[in-house]
Design a protein around this motif. Structure first.
Motif, PDB file in Angstrom:
ATOM      1  N   ASP A 155      15.389  21.239 -35.931  1.00 17.77           N
ATOM      2  CA  ASP A 155      15.528  20.285 -34.832  1.00 17.77           C
ATOM      3  C   ASP A 155      15.356  21.052 -33.512  1.00 17.77           C
ATOM      4  N   PRO A 156      14.418  20.644 -32.664  1.00 20.03           N
ATOM      5  CA  PRO A 156      14.127  21.425 -31.441  1.00 20.03           C
ATOM      6  C   PRO A 156      15.328  21.535 -30.497  1.00 20.03           C
ATOM      7  N   ASP A 157      16.132  20.484 -30.397  1.00 22.24           N
ATOM      8  CA  ASP A 157      17.301  20.532 -29.522  1.00 22.24           C
ATOM      9  C   ASP A 157      18.353  21.494 -30.060  1.00 22.24           C
ATOM     10  N   ALA A 158      18.525  21.485 -31.383  1.00 23.08           N
ATOM     11  CA  ALA A 158      19.487  22.396 -32.009  1.00 23.08           C
ATOM     12  C   ALA A 158      19.036  23.839 -31.850  1.00 23.08           C
ATOM     13  N   LYS A 159      17.735  24.074 -31.986  1.00 26.03           N
ATOM     14  CA  LYS A 159      17.207  25.426 -31.827  1.00 26.03           C
ATOM     15  C   LYS A 159      17.361  25.916 -30.388  1.00 26.03           C
ATOM     16  N   LEU A 160      17.130  25.001 -29.434  1.00 25.39           N
ATOM     17  CA  LEU A 160      17.287  25.366 -28.028  1.00 25.39           C
ATOM     18  C   LEU A 160      18.732  25.758 -27.736  1.00 25.39           C
ATOM     19  N   GLU A 161      19.679  24.977 -28.267  1.00 25.07           N
ATOM     20  CA  GLU A 161      21.089  25.265 -28.022  1.00 25.07           C
ATOM     21  C   GLU A 161      21.475  26.611 -28.634  1.00 25.07           C
ATOM     22  N   PHE A 162      20.999  26.879 -29.840  1.00 32.31           N
ATOM     23  CA  PHE A 162      21.330  28.145 -30.502  1.00 32.31           C
ATOM     24  C   PHE A 162      20.769  29.329 -29.707  1.00 32.31           C
ATOM     25  N   GLU A 163      19.500  29.239 -29.293  1.00 32.76           N
ATOM     26  CA  GLU A 163      18.881  30.341 -28.544  1.00 32.76           C
ATOM     27  C   GLU A 163      19.592  30.557 -27.210  1.00 32.76           C
ATOM     28  N   LEU A 164      19.991  29.457 -26.589  1.00 33.70           N
ATOM     29  CA  LEU A 164      20.692  29.538 -25.306  1.00 33.70           C
ATOM     30  C   LEU A 164      22.052  30.210 -25.477  1.00 33.70           C
ATOM     31  N   LEU A 165      22.773  29.796 -26.517  1.00 31.43           N
ATOM     32  CA  LEU A 165      24.093  30.377 -26.784  1.00 31.43           C
ATOM     33  C   LEU A 165      23.980  31.856 -27.148  1.00 31.43           C
ATOM     34  N   LYS A 166      22.980  32.189 -27.950  1.00 31.27           N
ATOM     35  CA  LYS A 166      22.779  33.586 -28.359  1.00 31.27           C
ATOM     36  C   LYS A 166      22.488  34.464 -27.145  1.00 31.27           C
ATOM     37  N   ASP A 167      21.630  33.958 -26.251  1.00 29.03           N
ATOM     38  CA  ASP A 167      21.258  34.725 -25.062  1.00 29.03           C
ATOM     39  C   ASP A 167      22.452  34.906 -24.125  1.00 29.03           C
ATOM     40  N   MET A 168      23.233  33.847 -23.938  1.00 26.17           N
ATOM     41  CA  MET A 168      24.376  33.943 -23.025  1.00 26.17           C
ATOM     42  C   MET A 168      25.477  34.824 -23.605  1.00 26.17           C
ATOM     43  N   CYS A 169      25.638  34.794 -24.909  1.00 22.00           N
ATOM     44  CA  CYS A 169      26.614  35.695 -25.543  1.00 22.00           C
ATOM     45  C   CYS A 169      26.232  37.156 -25.316  1.00 22.00           C
ATOM     46  N   SER A 170      24.936  37.445 -25.398  1.00 20.32           N
ATOM     47  CA  SER A 170      24.469  38.817 -25.173  1.00 20.32           C
ATOM     48  C   SER A 170      24.748  39.258 -23.738  1.00 20.32           C
ATOM     49  N   GLN A 171      24.489  38.355 -22.788  1.00 19.36           N
ATOM     50  CA  GLN A 171      24.734  38.687 -21.378  1.00 19.36           C
ATOM     51  C   GLN A 171      26.221  38.913 -21.109  1.00 19.36           C
ATOM     52  N   LEU A 172      27.059  38.041 -21.678  1.00 21.44           N
ATOM     53  CA  LEU A 172      28.507  38.175 -21.480  1.00 21.44           C
ATOM     54  C   LEU A 172      29.024  39.464 -22.107  1.00 21.44           C
ATOM     55  N   ALA A 173      28.503  39.809 -23.282  1.00 24.60           N
ATOM     56  CA  ALA A 173      28.941  41.036 -23.965  1.00 24.60           C
ATOM     57  C   ALA A 173      28.587  42.274 -23.152  1.00 24.60           C
ATOM     58  N   GLU A 174      27.550  42.167 -22.325  1.00 25.13           N
ATOM     59  CA  GLU A 174      27.144  43.285 -21.459  1.00 25.13           C
ATOM     60  C   GLU A 174      27.872  43.254 -20.119  1.00 25.13           C
ATOM     61  N   GLY A 175      28.782  42.287 -19.960  1.00 24.01           N
ATOM     62  CA  GLY A 175      29.538  42.198 -18.714  1.00 24.01           C
ATOM     63  C   GLY A 175      28.778  41.553 -17.584  1.00 24.01           C
ATOM     64  N   ARG A 176      27.773  40.736 -17.923  1.00 24.51           N
ATOM     65  CA  ARG A 176      26.967  40.074 -16.899  1.00 24.51           C
ATOM     66  C   ARG A 176      27.267  38.580 -16.859  1.00 24.51           C
ATOM     67  N   ARG A 177      27.238  38.032 -15.666  1.00 23.96           N
ATOM     68  CA  ARG A 177      27.396  36.594 -15.506  1.00 23.96           C
ATOM     69  C   ARG A 177      26.170  35.920 -16.110  1.00 23.96           C
ATOM     70  N   PRO A 178      26.342  34.983 -17.048  1.00 24.25           N
ATOM     71  CA  PRO A 178      25.201  34.402 -17.759  1.00 24.25           C
ATOM     72  C   PRO A 178      24.225  33.683 -16.828  1.00 24.25           C
ATOM     73  N   GLU A 179      22.947  33.888 -17.071  1.00 20.74           N
ATOM     74  CA  GLU A 179      21.904  33.184 -16.348  1.00 20.74           C
ATOM     75  C   GLU A 179      21.039  32.429 -17.346  1.00 20.74           C
ATOM     76  N   TYR A 180      20.470  31.320 -16.885  1.00 18.67           N
ATOM     77  CA  TYR A 180      19.604  30.505 -17.737  1.00 18.67           C
ATOM     78  C   TYR A 180      18.640  29.738 -16.830  1.00 18.67           C
ATOM     79  N   ASP A 181      17.695  29.052 -17.420  1.00 19.99           N
ATOM     80  CA  ASP A 181      16.705  28.308 -16.649  1.00 19.99           C
ATOM     81  C   ASP A 181      17.327  26.999 -16.153  1.00 19.99           C
ATOM     82  N   GLU A 182      17.789  27.009 -14.910  1.00 26.10           N
ATOM     83  CA  GLU A 182      18.450  25.828 -14.364  1.00 26.10           C
ATOM     84  C   GLU A 182      17.472  24.703 -14.062  1.00 26.10           C
ATOM     85  N   ASN A 183      16.184  24.984 -14.114  1.00 21.91           N
ATOM     86  CA  ASN A 183      15.173  23.945 -13.903  1.00 21.91           C
ATOM     87  C   ASN A 183      14.854  23.184 -15.181  1.00 21.91           C
ATOM     88  N   ASP A 184      15.394  23.675 -16.303  1.00 21.11           N
ATOM     89  CA  ASP A 184      15.207  22.990 -17.586  1.00 21.11           C
ATOM     90  C   ASP A 184      16.361  22.002 -17.756  1.00 21.11           C
TER      91      ASP A 184
END
Length: 366
Positions: A155-184
Motif C-alpha cells: 500500500d503506497p500510503d503505508a510504505k510512505l509512513e514507514f519510510e518517513l518513520l524510519k528516516d525520522m527515527c534515524s535523525q532522532l537517534a543522531e540527536g538531530r531535530r527531524p526534518e521532512y518534506d513539508e511540501n508533501d
C-alpha cells in the motif's frame, strides 16, 4: 479556543510561577523539584482592542474573545526519557498543543535552588531538547515497527509512513531535530498525527529578574542564549515571572501605569500571544451583532467555508456565501448598514481567503 501552549523546562526555573502569573490559575509553586505533579491547565482571554470597538458599534450584549490555553507539566531533568524525575510521565499531556514554550532561568536568586546547581540557560535548553527528542524516538520506534508490517502490503500510503518513520527515527537517534518534506501534503499529515514534541513550533521564555528588564542583552547568559536560539531559529521572549505576578494583581489602569514606570512596553502574556500567533501563522476574524461580538482564529490562507466552520460545522457544510466588511471600513462607516450603503460590504464565495480583521456574516443552508 485560539491556540494552546505547553510549558516545558527544568525544575525550579520559575515555570509554574510564570504559568500562575500568565493564567491566574493558582497552580502550586515552591522551592523544590517536582512541585508540579499533575499537569496544570489555565485559559486566558486573548486581548484584542478591536473587539471592544465592535461591541460598542453594535451595542453587543457581551464580548467573547478568543482564548489561549496554557498547560504546565512537571519539570524535566536529564534522564527523564529513562524514567528520571516526573516530567516524562506527563509529556503526553502536551503532545497535542499547538506550540511549546521552553522556560529557562536567567534570574539570580541564591534562595531558589537550581536542579543542576548553577544558572546556565543554554545547558538547560540543551537538556530539554535532548529529552524531548528521546521521548519522540521511543514513541516513533514503536510506530515504525508496527508500520513495517503494513508496508509489506505494498500500500503506497503505508510504505510512505514507514519510510518517513524510519528516516525520522534515524535523525532522532543522531540527536538531530527531524526534518521532512513539508511540501508533501501526505507526509505533513502523517507527521501532524504523530504528536511529536521535537517538531512543534517553539519559542523560549527567558525568566529574568526585574533588574534585567532594562537591558536584557547585556547579561552574559542572555547573550549566550540569544546566540544559541538564533542557531535554532527560536525566538527569545524575556519575561519576569515575578513582575507578571505583580501585574496580575492590579487592575488594568494600575498595571499600565506600573509598566510605564518600569519602561515595559507590553506584558509577558501579550508577548507570548503575539509570538504564538506569528509562529502558527494565525489571524483573527470577527462576528458582531446585538447579542455578542466575538473573535475567531484561523490559519492565514483559510478559505471562507473553513472559517465559517469555526463558528458552526453546519455553516461549513451548507456554506452559500460570506458577507464581509473589513474592521477598518466598518469602524470608518460606523455601522454594518452604513458600510453596505458605502459599497464596503463584499459578497465572497468558497474560494475567498479570510483576512485578518474581517467582520463576517455567513449565509448557509442545511
Amino acid at each position: 479556543m485560539s491556540f494552546s501552549c505547553g510549558f516545558v523546562g527544568l525544575p525550579n526555573v520559575g515555570k509554574s510561577t510564570l504559568f500562575n502569573a500568565l493564567s491566574k490559575s493558582g497552580a502550586e509553586a515552591a522551592n523544590f523539584p517536582f512541585c508540579t505533579i499533575e499537569p496544570n491547565t489555565g485559559i486566558v482571554p486573548v486581548p484584542d482592542e478591536r473587539l471592544e470597538v465592535l461591541a460598542k458599534l453594535e451595542k453587543s450584549g457581551r464580548i467573547v474573545p478568543s482564548g489561549l490555553k496554557f498547560i504546565d507539566i512537571a519539570g524535566l531533568v536529564r534522564g527523564a526519557s529513562q524514567g528520571q524525575g516526573l516530567g516524562n510521565q506527563f509529556l503526553g499531556h502536551i503532545r497535542n498543543v499547538d506550540a511549546i514554550a521552553h522556560v529557562v532561568r536567567l534570574f539570580p536568586d541564591g534562595d531558589v535552588v537550581h536542579v543542576d546547581g548553577k544558572c546556565d540557560p543554554v545547558s538547560d535548553l540543551s537538556t530539554i531538547e535532548t529529552e524531548l527528542m528521546l521521548a519522540d524516538l521511543e514513541q516513533l520506534e514503536k510506530k515504525r515497527d508496527r508500520a513495517s508490517k503494513l508496508a509489506r502490503s505494498n500500500d503506497p500510503d503505508a510504505k510512505l509512513e514507514f519510510e518517513l518513520l524510519k528516516d525520522m527515527c534515524s535523525q532522532l537517534a543522531e540527536g538531530r531535530r527531524p526534518e521532512y518534506d513539508e511540501n508533501d501534503p501526505k507526509a505533513k499529515a502523517i507527521v501532524q498525527n504523530l504528536g511529536m514534541l521535537s517538531v512543534k513550533p517553539a519559542f523560549i521564555c527567558a525568566n529574568i529578574g526585574e533588574e534585567q528588564l532594562a537591558d536584557f542583552a547585556s547579561d552574559d547568559n542572555a547573550r549566550k542564549l540569544l546566540d544559541f536560539a538564533a542557531e535554532r531559529s527560536l525566538e527569545v521572549i524575556p519575561v519576569c515571572a515575578k513582575l507578571e505576578d505583580e501585574l496580575g494583581r492590579l487592575d488594568p489602569e494600575e498595571a499600565a501605569m506600573f509598566m510605564e514606570e518600569l519602561g515595559v512596553k507590553s506584558s509577558g502574556l501579550d508577548n507570548v500571544i503575539k509570538t504564538g500567533y506569528r509562529l502558527l501563522n494565525y489571524i483573527t476574524f470577527f462576528t458582531a451583532g446585538p447579542m455578542e461580538s466575538k473573535a475567531w482564529t484561523v490559519t492565514k490562507g483559510a478559505l471562507a467555508p473553513e472559517a465559517a466552520g469555526k463558528i458552526h460545522t453546519d455553516m461549513c457544510r451548507g456554506f452559500i456565501r460570506m458577507e464581509t466588511v473589513s474592521y477598518e471600513d466598518l469602524v470608518a462607516c460606523g455601522s454594518w448598514s452604513a458600510a453596505q450603503t458605502a459599497g464596503k460590504l463584499r459578497i465572497e464565495g468558497k474560494e475567498y481567503e479570510v483576512q485578518d480583521g474581517d467582520v463576517i456574516h455567513v449565509r448557509f443552508s442545511v
